[in-house]
Design an enzyme around this catalytic site. Structure first.
Site, PDB file in Angstrom:
ATOM      1  N   ASP A 123       0.817  -1.352   0.185  1.00 33.79           N
ATOM      2  CA  ASP A 123      -0.125  -0.016   0.332  1.00 33.79           C
ATOM      3  C   ASP A 123       1.162   0.804  -0.244  1.00 33.79           C
ATOM      4  O   ASP A 123       0.473   2.154  -0.846  1.00 33.79           O
ATOM      5  CB  ASP A 123      -0.809  -0.387   1.098  1.00 33.79           C
ATOM      6  CG  ASP A 123      -0.262  -0.156   2.210  1.00 33.79           C
ATOM      7  OD1 ASP A 123       0.658  -0.518   2.473  1.00 33.79           O
ATOM      8  OD2 ASP A 123      -1.227   0.516   3.484  1.00 33.79           O
ATOM      9  N   HIS A 150      -4.739   0.941   2.856  1.00 35.96           N
ATOM     10  CA  HIS A 150      -4.707   2.009   3.590  1.00 35.96           C
ATOM     11  C   HIS A 150      -3.290   3.370   3.332  1.00 35.96           C
ATOM     12  O   HIS A 150      -4.108   4.052   3.393  1.00 35.96           O
ATOM     13  CB  HIS A 150      -3.619   1.836   4.791  1.00 35.96           C
ATOM     14  CG  HIS A 150      -4.075   0.228   5.686  1.00 35.96           C
ATOM     15  ND1 HIS A 150      -5.603   0.322   6.427  1.00 35.96           N
ATOM     16  CD2 HIS A 150      -3.661  -1.036   5.443  1.00 35.96           C
ATOM     17  CE1 HIS A 150      -5.467  -1.139   6.806  1.00 35.96           C
ATOM     18  NE2 HIS A 150      -3.898  -1.889   5.607  1.00 35.96           N
TER      19      HIS A 150
HETATM   20  C1  BDR Z   1       0.299   0.233   7.735  1.00 36.58           C
HETATM   21  O1  BDR Z   1       0.311  -1.430   8.377  1.00 36.58           O
HETATM   22  C2  BDR Z   1       1.246  -1.325   7.165  1.00 36.58           C
HETATM   23  O2  BDR Z   1       1.486  -2.122   7.039  1.00 36.58           O
HETATM   24  C3  BDR Z   1       1.043  -0.531   5.830  1.00 36.58           C
HETATM   25  O3  BDR Z   1       2.090  -0.378   5.051  1.00 36.58           O
HETATM   26  C4  BDR Z   1       0.017   0.232   6.394  1.00 36.58           C
HETATM   27  O4  BDR Z   1       1.137   1.463   6.303  1.00 36.58           O
HETATM   28  C5  BDR Z   1      -1.534   0.000   7.951  1.00 36.58           C
HETATM   29  O5  BDR Z   1      -1.538  -0.920   9.161  1.00 36.58           O
HETATM   30 CA    CA Z   2       2.900   1.283   5.092  1.00 35.31          CA
END
Ligand code: BDR
Ligand code: CA
Length: 312
Positions: free
Chosen positions: A13, A240
């Site tokens: 993400d 996210h």
């Molecule tokens: C967050 O945790 C990470 O694994 C993702 O990149 C994001 O920033 C979500 O809880």
């Molecule tokens: Ca992250």
């Protein structure tokens, strides 16, 4: 254009957040800094370099930051992002060297070399670099325009019942960052769990038909497959990190509520919880707010437009 420094730990993400920041005309991405999180510092830094290589955006400085949290031992999210941090994707070998500075110094120097309150810090990983930067140079609190971070959640967690990953891996750093008096927007799980693509959105991304869109499809496919397996659902996984960048681009995408937030450090069950106190109307000097609702369709339109822009 809005100037930002993106502090990240790519991460599937995170990768989408980087592409959104690079491809959107309203963002001036001054630098990418990396921090231990989803994987080791070495791996997430290499991933950031490889994404920049894929896009051909070699003018963006990338600086590596902290390789471990302030106090606690290293935890990663290999179960979500794989051994490489970006499993399921194929990226070119990075050829562009890192900025020689430590991320903390790059953050401080960049803030000091621009007019006050023109740069937004966008942390989308653990808060170790940002905490160290403000401890090393407390004067940056006055220089930062605002902090818009992905992390936390005011009603549930993902790393534990009440702690979100980015806060849970370095709660002491989060405590420092949330308690400085800069305007801070917490784009937490309450918001980001609304940020899910649909089958149609995935098709629209695939139809761009470029190496970058292929990377996004591979990335989200791996990420969603793991999410479905872990959660026994056929829903798409929440994406996210781009939500924090999207809020900087156009704050009308997200509704917020002003509320004091602090970080639990002593909890037996609750360490790393972002405790938001909704009991009273916020005080005049309350400097924190939480993200509440998202216009998901507009978020993805923004992401798709950025991928298209970068694919030219
Ligand atoms: C967050 O945790 C990470 O694994 C993702 O990149 C994001 O920033 C979500 O809880
Ligand atoms: Ca992250």
């Amino acid at each position: 254009q809005k100037k930002i420094i993106l502090d990240c730990d790519p991460g599937h993400d995170d990768a989408i957040a980087i592409l959104l920041a690079l491809g959107h005309p309203d963002i001036d991405l001054l630098a990418i800094t990396t921090v231990v999180g989803n994987q080791t510092l070495e791996k997430v830094t290499r991933n950031a370099q490889a994404i920049i290589e894929l896009v051909g955006a070699r003018h963006i400085p990338i600086a590596a930051g902290c390789s471990r949290p302030l106090v606690r031992s290293i935890q990663n999210a290999a179960e979500v992002h794989g051994i490489s941090g970006l499993d399921g994707t194929h990226l070119p070998e990075p050829t562009h060297p890192l900025d020689p500075r430590h991320a903390v110094d790059l953050i401080i120097e960049t803030l000091k070399s621009h007019p006050p309150k023109t740069i937004t810090l966008v942390p989308i990983g653990g808060l170790t670099n940002i905490a160290l930067a403000v401890r090393k140079a407390p004067e940056i609190v006055e220089l930062v325009k605002e902090v818009v971070l992905m992390g936390g959640g005011y009603h549930k967690g993902n790393r534990s019942a009440v702690a979100e990953f980015n806060i849970a891996i370095d709660p002491e750093a989060a405590h420092i960052v949330f308690n400085e008096c800069w305007p801070l927007t917490m784009v937490g799980l309450d918001l980001t769990h609304q940020a899910k693509p649909t089958d149609q959105i995935m098709t629209d991304i695939a139809n761009i038909n470029s190496p970058i869109s292929q990377f996004v499809v591979d990335s989200l496919s791996y990420y969603t497959a793991g999410y479905r397996k872990r959660n026994g659902t056929d829903d798409h996984a929440p994406v996210h990190d781009p939500c924090a960048v999207a809020y900087v681009i156009d704050s009308s995408l997200i509704t917020t509520q002003k509320v004091p937030v602090d970080i639990e450090l002593q909890g037996g069950l609750t360490t790393g919880m972002t405790v938001a106190d909704f009991r009273h109307p916020p005080a005049e000097d309350c400097h924190t707010q939480v993200a509440v609702t998202l216009d998901n369709q507009r978020l993805w339109t923004m992401v798709i437009d950025s991928i298209r822009e970068l694919s030219h």
